[in-house]
Structure formats: C-alpha cells, structure tokens
Write an enzyme that holds these catalytic residues in place. Structure first.
Site, PDB file in Angstrom:
ATOM      1  N   HIS A 158       0.781  -1.236  -0.096  1.00 25.87           N
ATOM      2  CA  HIS A 158      -0.118   0.085   0.053  1.00 25.87           C
ATOM      3  C   HIS A 158       0.843   1.285   0.085  1.00 25.87           C
ATOM      4  CE1 HIS A 158      -3.497  -2.644   1.319  1.00 25.87           C
ATOM      5  NE2 HIS A 158      -2.427  -3.406   2.007  1.00 25.87           N
ATOM      6  N   SER A 279      14.472  21.712 -16.019  1.00 24.31           N
ATOM      7  CA  SER A 279      13.194  22.387 -16.425  1.00 24.31           C
ATOM      8  C   SER A 279      13.255  23.629 -17.254  1.00 24.31           C
ATOM      9  CB  SER A 279      12.204  22.710 -15.032  1.00 24.31           C
ATOM     10  OG  SER A 279      11.361  23.886 -15.016  1.00 24.31           O
ATOM     11  N   LYS A 285      15.320  21.944 -10.846  1.00 29.81           N
ATOM     12  CA  LYS A 285      14.546  20.906 -11.059  1.00 29.81           C
ATOM     13  C   LYS A 285      15.734  19.768 -11.906  1.00 29.81           C
ATOM     14  CE  LYS A 285      10.725  19.572 -11.103  1.00 29.81           C
ATOM     15  NZ  LYS A 285       9.510  20.235 -11.844  1.00 29.81           N
ATOM     16  N   GLU A 292       9.392   8.533 -16.972  1.00 32.16           N
ATOM     17  CA  GLU A 292       7.878   9.170 -17.259  1.00 32.16           C
ATOM     18  C   GLU A 292       7.314   8.615 -18.752  1.00 32.16           C
ATOM     19  OE1 GLU A 292       7.335  12.827 -14.746  1.00 32.16           O
ATOM     20  OE2 GLU A 292       9.240  13.189 -15.972  1.00 32.16           O
TER      21      GLU A 292
END
Ligand code: ARG
Length: 437
Positions: A158, A279, A285, A292
C-alpha cells in the site's frame, strides 16, 4: 505508379488518387522489403523445383530480386511511396528489371499468403531482437542487485513501509518479470512458426506446389494446415502485442518506482545527468523524463493491442482489407518496446543508489514490528496476543516520538514480562533482513 486496376483487364480506369492514397500501405510495410524478397526467392525456387517455372526463369528472378535488395540497401533504389504496398512495388520493379520472367513470379501465390508470410518472417526477427534486449536488461539488473545484497530498504505494501528487505530482493522481482516476458515471446514465436505460402488467396492453388519445401527454405517448422486460416490468422500479432504490453506494464511499474525513488521525498536513487532533464523555468529541477515517457508510452502499446483485437473481432473468413491495419499497430508496439528497453539499460547502469537514505527510511516506520511480535510468539505467546501488544508498543513510540530500537528493556517489560535483552537483537534491522533470506 502501377495500381492493380491498371494491371488488370477488369477495370476501365485507374484508381482515383484519393483512393490510391487511402488504400496504400507502403509507408508502413516498406520495412518488410527484405522479408518480401526472402519469401519470393523461396517461392521461385520451389516453383522451379516443381517444374512450374523454368530453371532459367528462376535464375533471372533470383538475380533480379537480389539486385533489388542490394539497391534498396545501398540507396540506389528508392522505394516508391506512391505504390500500393511493398509487394506490388517489388514485383513491378522486378518486371521492370528482368521483363517476362518477373511476371511469372506470382504464379501459385496470392498477396494474401504472401503478406501473411512476410509479416511472420518480419515479426519473428523482431521478437528475437526484443528477447535479446530483455536478456541484456536482465544482465543489467543482475549487475546492480549483486551490489546490493546488503542494502537495506523498506519493503512496501500500500506504499506504506511494511517490512525490511534488501534493494537486491526488490530488483530481483523485476528480473523475474522480464524472464517470464522472454518465455512469453518465445512461446508466441513457437505457436506462429508456420508458413502460409500455398494458401493462395484463400482456397489453395491448383498448381503442384511443394509447401513443405518453401516452409523449410524460409525456416518455418511446417506449412499452415488450413488455407483460409493461413491467410486470415493474425493471432500472432495479437499475441505479440499482448506480450509487448506485459513488458511495458513491467517497465512502467519499474518506471513508477524510479520516479518515486528519485523524488526529494524518497531520495533513494539519483539518475545520471545524462539521463535526466531540466525544467525550462525552475532552475532546481531535475526531471525523470525517461521513466515518465516509458510509463506514458505503455498507454499506446496497450492501445495497439486493443486496436488489433477490435480490428479482428468481426471479420468473416478469410482475408479482408481491414487486416492491412495489423502492421501499423504491431510495428509500433515492437518499436516502442525496443526503444524503451534500449534507453532503460544505460539509465539503470548509470543511476546511483543512496544506500544511506534507503537504510534511514527502513529505520523509521516500525518495519521491524512484525519481528517484535514474532519474538514474543517464539517465546510462547499466541501470535494474536503478541500482535496486539506490539501494536500498543508502536502506539506508545509514536506518541513519544521514539522507535522500537530505542525503548529501554524496562519499558518493554511494562508491556510484557516475556521481553528480555535479546529483543534488541530480534528487532535489529540487519537481523530482520537476514532472517528472511
Ligand atoms: N497490403 C495488403 C495488406 O497488408 C496486402 C494484401 C492485399 N491483398 C488483397 N487481397 N488486397 O494486407
């Protein structure tokens, strides 16, 4: 370019341009040029062996096809993207080069058994490529997990810290998924390893052909057994698409973990700068674009599987033009999976593992609570009682901002007289991990 209408005596006009464009599949199937030529070489050889064409014609056809292949590969011959498909293009080019014998090649054959053969030949090769990629992926995982047999991290259920494990064990789980994926692909290859040539358009052929011979020349284990099935079976496309979807599912789950692990919240791993991106606005970033994208591309590979199943589900036997849509979907799945594996391997090889952070995460979150309960159980307490007492100890620790390792033995004894000094060994993180090996 020659469309079927202009080759045929049946039609009084050629195709409308808009139909030619709509009908054409050459942008998709031109990549099967080598398999188309391979199939035709075998077919011609068989025709000559059976006395259906002369040895001389066979020789001409062979020379012509070999020269076409060479010329495509050197760039001397450009594939005409206005042709209907790669089969028509090569046949027309052959006839252009060798004349009369070129027109004999299509004897005892239809484009239906031809294309069914070409796709099988092509996908067999692609499957071998993916299998090879998965082997090297497996090696990469193995190299990494061998370095982390002592790297303790929290195991999750979980997404909550559950029990301590090693990073090796975690990665090994993926290793086994990819081993199964290899078997799935090998199995799909085995099932589709039959040659449709000789099925003709749907009902076979009246010529005295030798199907075993062509099948053997092309490296298939046998000819297909039913002519209608031979030309209309695309199960293998679905099966490959499914195996590829499962591979993507595995890659996507690993991607998801890599994305989480590289976040500031986890900081379990760092991706190499060469495999991360910045970024355009936020200077701090460092984004995990690779996993992804892999996670994102899983959607289209799943889409291809559904496209294939849906394309087939209402088709009457045997060939229908709908089936031309098979290639775009299955090629895209193969290309996508190959691309994803190719980038995943170096990304994993160059990532750094922050053992310290993994261990610190494992040290918090009471992931040794099960071991504490087991300790009491081993000393004779029923597990349910031990479970309840340990729960109370955890609650006490949370309230007092403490961890199990730091409680005094006196405190333990307040919960149960059974506790002795050896409880600290029982709940020691490394001991917990070792006990489970
Ligand atoms: N381009 C076609 C395909 O990929 C080849 C088979 C054409 N056969 C036919 N009867 N029109 O399916």
């Amino acid at each position: 370019m020659t469309d079927i209408n202009s080759m045929s005596g049946r039609f009084s006009k050629g195709n409308a341009e808009i139909l030619s464009d709509f009908n054409s599949s050459i942008r998709i199937d031109s990549r099967m040029y080598a398999e188309d030529i391979e199939g035709s070489l075998a077919h011609a050889k068989m025709l000559a062996k059976c006395g259906i064409i002369s040895e001389n014609d066979c020789e001409e056809i062979t020379k012509g096809l070999v020269s076409i292949k060479e010329d495509i590969e050197t760039g001397a011959l450009e594939i005409d993207m206005s042709a209907e498909d790669i089969h028509m293009f090569i046949e027309a080019e052959l006839t252009k080069r060798i004349g009369e014998p070129g027109k004999r090649l299509h004897t005892a054959r239809s484009r239906n058994d031809q294309v069914a053969t070409d796709i099988r030949l092509y996908l067999k090769k692609r499957a071998a490529g993916i299998i090879e990629g998965l082997f090297s992926f497996g090696n990469t995982l193995q190299n990494i997990f061998q370095q982390h047999t002592e790297t303790v991290m929290p195991g999750y259920t979980h997404l909550q810290r559950a029990q301590p494990i090693t990073f090796a064990r975690h990665l090994q789980a993926y290793y086994h998924m990819f081993q199964r994926d290899i078997k799935r692909l090998e199995n799909a290859v085995e099932i589709m390893d039959e040659c449709p040539l000789g099925s003709g358009a749907l009902a076979g052929t009246t010529y005295p052909i030798d199907r075993e011979y062509t099948a053997e020349l092309l490296g298939f284990s046998a000819p297909t057994q039913n002519t209608l099935d031979g030309v209309s079976d695309r199960d293998f496309c679905v099966e490959f698409a499914c195996a590829l979807s499962i591979i993507m599912t595995h890659l996507s789950r690993l991607s998801e973990e890599i994305i989480l692990w590289s976040s500031w919240e986890f900081k379990f791993i760092d991706l190499d700068d060469a495999y991360s991106t910045g970024s355009s606005i936020m200077p701090q970033k460092k984004n995990p674009d690779v996993p992804e994208l892999v996670r994102g591309k899983t959607g289209r590979v799943n889409g291809n599987l559904i496209a294939l199943l849906t394309m087939l589900k209402g088709l009457p036997l045997a060939y229908n033009k709908d089936m031309q849509e098979d290639k775009e979907a299955i090629f895209d799945s193969f290309d996508t999976v190959e691309e994803c594996i190719n980038i995943f391997v170096p990304m994993l090889e160059t990532m750094t593992v922050n053992k310290e952070n993994m261990r610190n995460a494992a040290a918090r979150g009471f992931i040794n609570a099960t071991d504490c309960a087991d300790y009491l159980t081993k000393k004779g307490m029923p597990f349910r009682d031990a479970y309840k007492i340990t729960g109370a100890i955890v609650a006490y620790c949370i309230e007092n901002n403490c961890i199990l390792e730091k409680l005094s033995i006196e405190k333990y004894k307040e919960f149960s007289e059974i506790f002795e000094e050896d409880v600290f060994k029982a709940i020691d993180l490394d001991e917990c991990v070792k006990r489970r090996n």
